[in-house]
Every structure is written in C-alpha cells, then in structure tokens.
Enzyme design. Structure first.
Site, short mmCIF file in Angstrom:
data_model
loop_
_atom_site.label_atom_id
_atom_site.label_comp_id
_atom_site.label_asym_id
_atom_site.label_seq_id
_atom_site.Cartn_x
_atom_site.Cartn_y
_atom_site.Cartn_z
CG HIS A 268 -1.92 -1.12 1.18
ND1 HIS A 268 -2.30 -1.84 2.28
CD2 HIS A 268 -2.60 -1.63 0.13
CE1 HIS A 268 -3.19 -2.76 1.91
NE2 HIS A 268 -3.39 -2.65 0.61
CD GLU B 128 -0.65 0.41 4.52
OE1 GLU B 128 -1.89 0.33 4.53
OE2 GLU B 128 0.09 -0.58 4.47
CG HIS C 83 0.27 -3.96 5.46
ND1 HIS C 83 -0.63 -3.62 4.50
CD2 HIS C 83 0.76 -5.16 5.11
CE1 HIS C 83 -0.69 -4.58 3.60
NE2 HIS C 83 0.14 -5.53 3.94
CD GLU D 215 -1.95 -3.50 9.53
OE1 GLU D 215 -1.55 -2.36 9.23
OE2 GLU D 215 -2.76 -4.15 8.85
ZN ZN Z 1 -1.69 -1.81 4.32
#
Ligand code: ZN
Length: 1177
Positions: free
Chosen positions: A829, A832, A926, A1011
């Site tokens: 992504h 990010e 992420h 994350e």
């Molecule tokens: Zn992500």
C-alpha cells in the site's frame, strides 16, 4: 359487596409486588428494592407470596364481579397461568367501572415507579401497552370522556410507551392513533390535557408508519399550533409540543410536509424568539428541543435546503455566538454546530473530473475506459485501514460473521493457481542455492560496487528493463534527471558570492522558467552544506531517480528525498487536542457561506495546469505549492483567506478515489504567521489526526543549516466530515477535512508537508545500492535481483541475504543450502510509508555486523521484496497500483500482467514449496491509520473457530502454537510492539490478502501482516510519543531479532552473541496467556467532537419524559402546579419519607395520602372492603 374479606394496608402493597417478584423475569438482582417503599418484600417467603397472589386474584375477581359477567371475569382472570400483573391488566382493559380502573391504574403506577426499567419491560411483555391502549380507547370513546380516568391513562401510556418499541404498531392495531389526535384537538385550550396527549403522540411516533398516519391526519398542523412564542405560559405544554413535532418528523413524508408548509421557517422564527426572550437561560430545554426538532426536519435534503433558504445558517451562527458567551448556554452550542455542518450545502470539489489527474493505459484495456469505481458513489467510501478493508459500522456480530467458521476451508490447502512447470522460471532468483563461492578461495578483492552502473544507468540489466518498459507501457523513462537538476540549478557562488538559500530550490519547481545551466549545482551544494546521513548518498539518490519511470516523467526531485533525513534528536510527544478545535474550524467554514465576499477563492496550484503557478496572476503574498515529484500528490491548492488554503489531493492513478496520503512542497511563506491548511477530500471516516497525530514537515532552510529532519508539525489539528462532495455526485457522501495550522519559522523557506515520512522508490533503490556497497561480500551474501518489472517499467527488487559459508567445504555449502527461508515483503500500500521505514530498519540490521544479525544470516536465508508496489509509491497513490487495484486483494489469483509483483512473489513462494523449502516465516509490513503501536495479524484455526462461536470441538484439532512465538518475543523486546493488539483470526473478507493466502496455500504457519502505527504508542516506553523513523527502523530491527527465537536450538552460541541476544532468547513458557483481540475494535475512545454530522441526535432519555409526565400531575387542572408540587414535597418531608427519584406521581393528584393507603381496605369500614379513595368522594 365486601363479603367479609379484609386486608391490612401492609398486605396489599406487597401483594402486587411480591406477585411480580415471583416471576423470575422480573426479579431484580441488583437489589434496587432499596428504593422501594416496602423493603421487607425481599424477605417474603415463597409460600406467603403464593398466598398473596391468590389473594389478589380473589380480591380482584370479587371486587370486580359486580361490574362484569361472572363467567367472563373468571375465565379471563383466574386461569392458572395468570400472574397478578396479567390479572390487573386484563381487568384494566375490560373494566367499565371507574373505581376499580382508578385503583388498577394506581397499583400499576406504584409498581412501575418503584423498580427499574426492567419492571416496565416486564409489564410490556405481559401486554401492558395493549391494556393501556384499550383503556384509552374505551375511556375516550364515550361522548364526554372522563378526564379523571383519562389523564392517568395517558400518563402511564407515555411512560410505558416510551419503553415499548412497538407501541405505535400496537396503537394502530386498536385504532388508538386517531383517538389520541382527536383528544388533542378537543383539548388544545387545556394545557395539561394537551401535554398528556402530546406525550402519547410522541411515543406513538416511535413507529414511522404511525407518525406518517398522524401526519396524514394533519397532526403536524395541530401540534405546530401548540408551539407557542415565549410570551405564553404553559411551558411544559410547549416543550411537549416541540417534542411531539420532532417525533412526527421521524417520518420522511412528514418532513416533506413540514418543509412544504413552511414549518421550518416557523421553527426558526420561534427558536429565534425564544433565544432572544430567554436571556436568563431559563428555558434551555425548550431551546434545545427546537434544535432537536430542526435536526429531525433536516434529515431530508428538502429540509436542509429549506433551512438554508430560510436563513437558518445565519440564525444558528448568530445565536450560537451569543451562546458561547455564557456557560449556561453551552449545551446549545454542539447541536447548533452539528446542525450547521449538516445543512451546509454540499459543494462539488472544484475539479473538472473526480478521476485522477494521472491515467495509465493498462494492458488489454483501451485508455480512457475507467473501471467502475463505485467507492465514491455507492454510499460508503472504502475504508482501507491497512491490511484490510474495515467497515467502520461493523459491530461485533458482523465481525463474527466475517470469521471463517468452516473447518474445511480453514484447513484445506487449495490447488496452486498455475502449473508447476512455470515455476522453473524462478530458479535464477535463488542464486544462493547454486553459487559455488569460488571467490572465497581466491584472494581477489571484492567486486567493485557498481555505483557507476547506477549513476550512468548503463548496466545491461537497466538498459534491458528500460527498453522493456518502453515497449510495454509507453512510459518514457525519465532519464534526464541529473541534467534537469543541473541545468535548472543555479550556481549561487557565481552570482555575487551570495549564500545559497532555500529559495534557490524553488527554481527547480518551475520548469517553465529557463535557467542558465551552470553545471554542478548538486556538487556545490554538497560541498558547502553536505552533512553526513548514514546510508544515504544524495548522488546515489539522483542516479536512482533518473532510472525511475513515471506516467508523468517527473523532472523535479523533492529536496528531502534527495538530501536525506535524520530523525530529530528529541522525542516528539503527541499533540494535545485543545477543546472545541472542531467547533472553531466549523465556524470558520460557515463564515465562507455567510460572507462569501471575504473569500479569495483563487487557484494557486493545479497539477494539471502548470501555467497556474507560473502565471503572474498569483499574487506575491500567496503561498506557492508544488507536487510534481515522486510520491507527491497535491492536485490543487486554493487560496481561501489570507492565511488559509484548501488542498485537494489527487486520486490514485486510474481511479477516482483513495485520497488520504499527501506530500507537497510549499514556499513563499511569511515567517511566524499561522497558516491554516485544509485537505478537503479525505475519505476515511476517522483518523489518528483526531488523537494526537501530526503531519510531518521538512524545511530546506533547516536542512541547509544542518538539521535535515522531517519533524512532526502542525497545531489545531482536527479531522471531520465536511460539505464537499465528489464532482459528479451530489448524492454521494461528502468528504472529510483534515485541517492543521503551520507556523513557519523562516521567511521565504521551501518546506515540504506530508501525511507521514516519505519514502520513495528512488530512496529504496539508492538505499539498496548503499547497502550492497557497505556489506563485506566475503561474509554477507547480498544479492539484488529484479523480481519482475512493474506496469510502468520499474524493476521490482528482490533481495537475498544470508551468510557466506566459512569455506567451500561440502559441509558448509550443505548447511547454507538447507537454511530455512524467511520471506519479508512491504509497501504493497503506497500510502503506508511507515512500512518502508520498518523495512529499511530490517535491511539495515540484516546487513550489519551485529552478532545477532550474524547469527540470523547463518541461520536463515532471507528473501525480501521491500516494495511490492513501486508504481503506486512513485505516483503518490494511497492504496492502489496503476491498475487501480488494491494489490493486497489480489493474492488468491493474481493477474500476471496487471499485478506482476504479486504474481511473481507468489510464484517465488510456490517455487520454494515445490523444492520442499516452505518458508519458516512470512511477514508483510503495513501501516495502520486507526490504531496506535505496532502489532501482528496472524492465522490460527483454533482461535478463529473459538472466536466465531463454531460448534466444532477444537480439542480434537492439532495446531502448532508456534504462530505466537514471534509476537510474544516482540512484546518483550520491541518497545513499540503490543501483543494485546495482535490477533490471529482468519476473516473471510481477507481471504485474498498475502497473510491468509501464504498461510492457507503455502502452509506457512507463521504468516503475518505487521501493522505499524502512523501515530505513536499508548504503552511501553514510547507511551504518549509519536513514532519517528528511528522507532520505525528499530521495529524492523526488532522483528528480525525475534526470528532468532525460532532457531535457538540450532544456532551456534558464542559469548558475543549471548551477551547481545539474552533478552531475545529469554523465552518464557506462557505463550498462550494472551487472548486474541477483535481487530475491528477501535483502540480509541469516541472522538471528543463528532466527526460525522449526519448521525447527530439529541439523546432522548426516558427519565426526561418521566420527569415531564410527573410534573403534569397536580390536584387541579388549573395553573399553579408549582405551589402544588412544593406542597407535596413539604408533606412528604412531614411524613418523614424520602421521595425516591424514580417515584411516580402519575396519580399524585389523587393520592394525597400515601399511595398505600389509597388502596388499603380497612375492615373498620362498611363491614368489609372499603377502598378509601379519598378523591372519589
Ligand atoms: Zn496496508
């Protein structure tokens, strides 16, 4: 009549209560009988209560038998299942006799006022609402209704009905709806009766169909007429009328009628009158009720338009300003602000199209044919929190529904998505398995690192990829970087020994301006100002950037990317949110509507129209913006007020949504002046910007003075739904504003502002080059290869890191080739960027001389794809690739031509499986925009089944608990990591993410998403601090360190390692003592100020209505309630009784004596039962 039965006064009251109590469902365990006037009931033995219940039934049937046919009363009242309550209710709806009805109403009122809501709900379950409705219909249908009976019925109905969701439907069934409307019409002149009717109307309107029915019978007109101006008395009736009017507006049809008949203007006028009249703030409740009413009326577009047309915004704005002056009126501010926000007319973004300014021809699709991009128009923006699409509204049940509960699909391994033969193409990506390490024997110097290659861009590989990309994508490679820089640059020393300052960098930003090509600008800069930033070389960066291909052929470098960044020295605490920031910002927004002449509204930057920023129309006192550089994505900047700008972000390439990431340059500022920036087309429904997060700022001037830092900056930060909507959809939901204020330190600086620390594709490329250059090739096996080319023709790097064998001995080579694999990926992504900084930390550490890193290299072969979505990163996308797809939703069946990086990363994993080398660990890095800390998502069959409530007996399932080891270790060694935020659940909606596919299809037990927060931590030593790149890189290092625990029996220990790794290897045995958490849980409490405006509503508490109903009951129907009430209180004090807060006074005007006595049957009188209803006499 009396048949010699007698009851003492102490019996009758407990009679009913204990009867009720014997019903399990009514027993109130919290002991709220403490408020009951008869505390001894709790100790009533069962036998006694049985006796009492029988007695009650007897009493009722006997006392009422005179007015009822005996057979009927017996049948209906003394069936074995009847509880005392049912008997009472039955009697109530069938009674025609005034005395007994009054008695029953009195008993019911006593019952309901002594307990909690649960008692009322019990009564509702036993048909209480129906009984009261029948009583109402029966009593009201007579030619001249008896209001002594009707009033208590209405009061009880209001109280009970308020807690009965189906009261409206029930009322319709027995035709009570029009009865009450007729009663109201007959009693508009009698304030007490009118109020009682209004309350009942209000509760009936809990059903929309009932509200509509009332509206069709002109209830709006009758009720509106009762909403009197402030000169009137009977304020409780006025309040009841406003509330009833609001309730009627729960029907959209009624809203339309109200708007059509001008009632919105009427309400506004009345609100203004009351506001003006109520300078002492004695009638705040009424004023609030008006606002509530307006909220209901503006539920529909017509209502909002009417409010605006009728000057509502102006009125609200003016009134709220005066409310702000008084603390007492504070409660009116929030509803007014929300109302203004809600009614603010929707304005389409000032763009020619919602689609991204950048488009890219996709293989197999004609240019200009946009994929349907429903995100913006289907009523809900995608919430793309990180790995996953989270639905903000999903409650627990949705979450559980989303969990995979089928053991079959949890445990079955799907067939590969491609034929095995195709996997041979990946053999060359595993050089470590073929390499013969001949150079270990020879004494030759390690190969000279290939800076030249990168700098000149002429290596075979590069040329090849360049050519390929040109063929594939028609993106011409922007190979002119160094020239652009040098030709556009000035040599400061040549024009009069003037010191180079930040302003000179502006010259890069206006490609239209011809500059004298004076050569080595970069060299001069570096010579004069260059500071040492570890693992960053501006020259390498420029060389890398020259190879980077983009849709738009960037010719400008953003200074921070080129120059480099060092984390600031001190910690950066989360920003304090001052109270009412949003309110303040909304007032400023509303002023745009009220005083449009004050708004400059001039476009000062347009990504699609370079003439704008170079044109002479842009006044010199305006800020200058720019974003046409890698990862930049400002589409438009609009000068709003002298120090305020609206900023519009570009949508992801080929898409019309996903606006959240931002990165742009701003210059031309005045020092020490607060500038307000509004990013007006954000899409997520909430943001950490509401919880202490700040954007990041980089000042060129500061960098040149030796402080090349991205720092957290901005004050008055707030994130809320605004009045802008997509260009093509007035019906579409509106956007969100991120607003922040920056006070620049230097005059005429060039600064950069971003959502988070930028990390470009060129930054990755130059970092990899730097790493390759820095490792000792005799110890570290470091290879950078091209996994594949992206759509834009950029190379997606694949890195292999392991330890070189100590010698070419077969034993050593065998050990190397049998090391387990660890596969790491990041930045799928593009928004990010934190994931890239974490990856940078991992790479840095793995190549370092740290003894733990050495052990890791000896223990594992690491395969790393540090940027799965280079194209997205380059173009400043937030979520997608050039194909407008979320690449982390493509893993199930990746398309080789549209999602090549995913297709080939998956191919790599298939290949490993095919040679029997399933990875030990897979982790995809992420960033998470809604949570704090760093945490892992993993996959566990057992935890998923437990959490989903599956009936499967998990005891028989075998599962290696090792999937928790890394998370537990990180919890101990990584300060930013929080085990409590981790979860190991397999969601259906995430079946196509890397984590789930690698776990399910490749059978990798330890398959994770990691994350990292954009904001900071709420635990550990970083609690209350925002994370910087240092902490993110540390996290990457920690993740790698934690891998050591998986090989603690296989690694060779030496004293150096032991001293470094003690903490890592100190595994405890309590691996299972943490529970997984629901990942949908927001870790934030509700925001201090409402982010949404559409769901705003005044809380309508039942107690409020109760209190109003109770206030409507004094002995006469004339005025003078207040004295009456006072009298009552005094009397109670005299009797030494404390009045319970919930104590009813529905019937208080009848019960001048204690209510017990009201129903007491004194044996002394009349040789039998004497119901001493003093009010009857
Ligand atoms: Zn992500």
């Amino acid at each position: 009549m009396c048949r010699g039965l007698s009851f003492s006064s102490t019996v009758l009251k407990p009679l009913s209560l204990s009867q009720l109590q014997s019903d399990q469902s009514l027993s109130e365990k919290e002991g709220d009988y403490s408020n009951s006037p008869q505390p001894f009931i709790q100790h009533t033995p069962l036998s006694l209560s049985l006796f009492l219940s029988l007695s009650l039934s007897l009493f009722l049937s006997l006392s009422l038998s005179l007015s009822y046919p005996a057979a009927r009363s017996r049948a209906s009242m003394t069936t074995p299942s009847s509880s005392g309550l049912e008997v009472l209710l039955n009697t109530l709806q069938n009674a025609g006799d005034l005395e007994s009805t009054l008695n029953i109403l009195n008993v019911l009122d006593e019952l309901l006022s002594a307990g909690t809501d649960r008692r009322i709900h019990y009564m509702i379950s036993k048909g209480g609402s129906e009984a009261l409705l029948m009583a109402l219909v029966n009593t009201a249908s007579s030619y001249s209704p008896n209001y002594t009976l009707l009033l208590p019925i209405l009061h009880l109905l209001a109280k009970v009905g308020h807690r009965d969701r189906r009261i409206g439907v029930k009322a319709e069934k027995v035709d009570a709806v029009l009865v009450i409307l007729r009663l109201l019409r007959h009693n508009v002149k009698n304030s007490r009766r009118a109020a009682a009717c209004l309350w009942v109307i209000r509760v009936f309107c809990s059903s929309v169909s009932t509200a509509t029915l009332l509206g069709q019978n002109r209830a709006l007109d009758v009720v509106f007429d009762l909403i009197a101006p402030p000169t009137a008395t009977h304020t409780h009736t006025i309040k009841a009328a406003i509330d009833a009017f609001a309730a009627l507006l729960s029907s959209k049809e009624n809203c339309r009628t109200a708007a059509g008949k001008g009632y919105i203007a009427g309400l506004l006028k009345l609100y203004e009158d009351w506001h003006t009249h109520d300078s002492e703030h004695e009638h705040l409740q009424i004023r609030r009720a008006f606002l509530h009413c307006l909220h209901k009326a503006t539920k529909i577009c017509l209502g909002r338009t009417a409010l605006v047309t009728d000057g509502g915004i102006d009125l609200l704005y003016t009134t709220v300003q005066s409310c702000l002056l008084s603390k007492a009126a504070e409660s009116l501010v929030e509803p007014s602000v929300q109302l203004m926000r809600k009614c603010y007319p929707k304005i389409p973004l000032p763009l020619t199209s919602d689609h991204s300014a950048y488009s890219f021809p996709l293989p197999g699709r004609p240019l200009g044919v946009w994929e349907d991009d429903p995100g913006v128009y289907d009523g809900s923006f995608e919430d793309d929190s990180d790995e996953e699409q989270e639905n903000e509204e999903s409650d627990c049940r949705d979450f559980e529904d989303d969990l995979e509960s089928d053991v079959g699909s949890l445990t079955a391994r799907p067939e590969p998505d491609r034929p095995l033969e195709q996997l041979q193409q990946y053999t060359h990506l595993f050089p470590e398995l073929q390499h013969d390490f001949q150079d270990l024997e020879s004494d030759s110097e390690p190969e000279e690192s290939s800076d030249e290659e990168l700098l000149n861009g002429d290596s075979e590989e590069k040329t090849k990829s360049c050519r390929r990309s040109t063929e594939n994508s028609r993106v011409s490679p922007s190979c002119s970087y160094p020239e652009t820089l040098t030709s556009n640059g000035k040599n400061p020393d040549q024009d009069g020994r003037r010191c180079l300052n930040a302003r000179d960098f502006r010259s890069f930003s206006c490609p239209q301006t011809p500059e004298d090509g004076s050569g080595s600008m970069v060299e001069k800069l570096l010579e004069k100002y260059g500071s040492f930033i570890p693992h960053h070389d501006p020259r390498l960066y420029i060389a890398a950037a020259a190879q980077t291909k983009s849709v738009t052929d960037y010719s400008i470098l953003a200074f921070p990317d080129f120059w480099g960044h060092l984390p600031p020295l001190g910690p950066e605490p989360m920003a304090n949110r001052k109270p009412h920031v949003q309110r303040k910002k909304v007032f400023e927004d509303v002023q745009r509507l009220l005083c449009p002449e004050d708004i400059i509204n001039r476009v000062v930057f347009d990504m699609e129209d370079t003439s704008v920023q170079c044109s002479s129309d842009v006044p010199t006192d305006s800020l200058r913006f720019f974003s046409k550089f890698e990862s930049g994505n400002l589409r438009k900047a609009i000068h709003i007020r002298r120090y305020e700008y609206d900023l519009i972000l570009n949508a992801d390439v080929n898409s019309s949504s996903h606006h959240q990431w931002f990165y742009f340059e701003v210059s031309g500022m005045v020092a020490n002046v607060p500038y307000r920036f509004n990013v007006i087309n954000c899409e997520k429904s909430n943001s950490q910007f509401n919880y202490g997060m700040q954007p990041v700022l980089y000042s060129v001037r500061e960098a040149l003075e030796g402080r090349p830092h991205w720092v957290r900056a901005g004050t008055e930060i707030c994130y809320y739904r605004n009045h802008f909507c997509p260009n093509r959809g007035q019906r579409a939901p509106s956007f969100y504003t991120l607003t922040f204020t920056v006070t620049f330190r230097h005059e005429e600086d060039v600064c950069y502002l971003a959502y988070h620390y930028p990390y470009t594709f060129s930054a990755l490329q130059s970092h990899l080059k730097d790493l390759e250059r820095s490792v000792d090739p005799r110890k570290v096996f470091f290879r950078q290869q091209t996994l594949c080319n992206t759509l834009a023709g950029n190379s997606c790097p694949l890195i292999t890191i392991t330890a070189c064998p100590p010698s070419r001995a077969w034993r050593n080579l065998h050990q190397l080739r049998n090391r387990p694999y660890v596969v790491l990926t990041a930045r799928v992504h593009p928004g990010e960027s934190n994931a890239s900084w974490v990856m940078r930390g991992s790479l840095e550490f793995l190549c370092s001389n740290d003894p733990v890193a050495e052990s890791l290299r000896e223990a594992f072969i690491l395969k790393i794809v540090p940027m799965l979505n280079p194209d997205g990163v380059i173009h400043g996308n937030h979520r997608c690739s050039l194909s407008a797809d979320d690449l982390n939703r493509q893993w199930l069946k990746p398309n080789p031509s549209l999602s090549p990086t995913i297709y080939h990363t998956k191919g790599l994993l298939y290949y490993l499986n095919s040679i029997g080398r399933k990875p030990l660990v897979f982790c995809d890095y992420h960033g998470h925009s809604r949570k704090k800390n760093v945490f892992l998502y993993g996959c566990s069959v057992k935890e998923t089944l437990w959490q989903s409530g599956s009936p499967v007996n998990t005891a028989s399932l075998k599962e290696d608990p090792g999937y928790r080891t890394i998370a537990k270790t990180l919890d101990r060694i990584a300060p930013a990591f929080s085990f409590n935020s981790c979860n190991f659940l397999v969601e259906k909606s995430r079946a196509s993410t890397a984590r789930v596919v690698v776990w399910r299809e490749m059978g990798v037990l330890r398959s994770y998403t990691m994350e990292s927060t954009y904001n900071g931590c709420d635990q550990g030593i970083y609690k209350g601090l925002q994370t910087g790149t240092r902490e993110l890189e540390e996290m990457g290092q920690n993740f790698c360190q934690s891998l050591l625990t998986l090989r603690k029996n296989a690694i060779s220990y030496n004293s150096r390692l032991v001293s470094h790794a003690a903490a890592i290897l100190d595994l405890d045995n309590s691996l299972l003592d943490h529970k997984s958490h629901n990942c949908f849980e927001d870790d934030e409490p509700p925001c201090a100020e409402s982010i949404e405006y559409s769901c705003y509503s005044e809380p309508q508490r039942a107690e409020e209505l109760d209190a109003e109903v109770n206030g409507n009951t004094s002995s006469t129907e004339e005025e003078g309630e207040e004295e009456e009430e006072e009298e009552e209180v005094k009397e109670e004090l005299r009797n030494g009784r404390r009045r319970s807060q919930r104590k009813s006074s529905v019937l208080s005007h009848m019960c001048r004596q204690d209510s017990l006595e009201t129903l007491s049957m004194k044996s002394s009188a009349c040789n039998g039962i004497n119901i001493s209803n003093t009010y009857l006499s």
